[in-house]
Design an enzyme around this catalytic site. Sequence first.
Site, mmCIF file in Angstrom:
data_model
loop_
_atom_site.group_PDB
_atom_site.id
_atom_site.type_symbol
_atom_site.label_atom_id
_atom_site.label_comp_id
_atom_site.label_asym_id
_atom_site.label_seq_id
_atom_site.Cartn_x
_atom_site.Cartn_y
_atom_site.Cartn_z
ATOM 1 N N LEU A 142 -8.312 -2.953 8.058
ATOM 2 C CA LEU A 142 -7.451 -3.950 7.453
ATOM 3 C C LEU A 142 -6.026 -3.600 7.856
ATOM 4 O O LEU A 142 -5.678 -2.420 7.966
ATOM 5 C CB LEU A 142 -7.562 -3.934 5.921
ATOM 6 N N ASP A 143 -5.185 -4.608 8.075
ATOM 7 C CA ASP A 143 -3.790 -4.341 8.380
ATOM 8 C C ASP A 143 -3.165 -3.501 7.275
ATOM 9 O O ASP A 143 -3.627 -3.518 6.124
ATOM 10 C CB ASP A 143 -3.001 -5.650 8.500
ATOM 11 N N LYS A 144 -2.088 -2.808 7.609
ATOM 12 C CA LYS A 144 -1.392 -1.957 6.638
ATOM 13 C C LYS A 144 -1.011 -2.745 5.387
ATOM 14 O O LYS A 144 -1.149 -2.254 4.263
ATOM 15 C CB LYS A 144 -0.143 -1.346 7.281
ATOM 16 N N THR A 159 -2.430 -5.529 4.297
ATOM 17 C CA THR A 159 -3.558 -6.242 3.696
ATOM 18 C C THR A 159 -4.295 -5.355 2.703
ATOM 19 O O THR A 159 -4.497 -4.171 2.934
ATOM 20 C CB THR A 159 -4.523 -6.730 4.784
#
Length: 232
Positions: free
Chosen positions: A98-100, A102
């Site tokens: 997951l993106d930082k 998110t």
Amino acid sequence: MRLNQYISSSGFCSRRQAERYITADKVLVNGKIAPHVCFVTEFDHVVIDGHRIKNTSQKVYLLLNKPSGIICTASPAIAHNIISYLSYPERIFPVGRLDKETEGLILLTNDGSVVNELMKEENNHEKEYIVTVDKKITESLLVELSNGVDIYNPRKKDYTRTNACPVVQIDDYTFRITLSQGLNRQIRRMCRHFQYTVIHLKRVRIKHLQLGSLESGHWRYLTEEEIAGLQR
């Protein structure tokens, strides 16, 4: 998992005796003398004085509600990495990322077969997200997102059209979207195509795994039924 723990969990000897073997340069990992500090997985070939060591430790499956700011990498050199955040006593790794910024559901495990199953794009496993944007949602936005969007793919250096997907409005600024792809920052880029900015993004489901009421920053073990579902 640390090498001494790997050896002791096989039943070959105690952890203290395993340390003695390692110190005496009697342990080979993949054909090379093991360093004093060494981590191994089930895929490594461990030998002591000609005896093959087979680890019998249990597989570990964790479901984490990742908070914003945590980075989905196992590299200890990167600040705020997910492994340091969890501080789990055995070696595990995140499945996907997951993106930082998110939040939400991410699976961590020491079972490499699960990684292969969930990460194969051709398997089309569903991933469900709750998305909040910076301005009011229109009906046309919902239709366009669900039909697919042309977004630039830096890996291919060309545009990729996202697959058609279910999109359901929750309120004026929030919608639910279910993807079967894993393009980099896909939802953010899809919204940006229509001049919307994502201000909050949370994954709530992967395949049959549900985040449910698990609080941010907390984790739980998968149930036996959930583990069985990973192989189906």
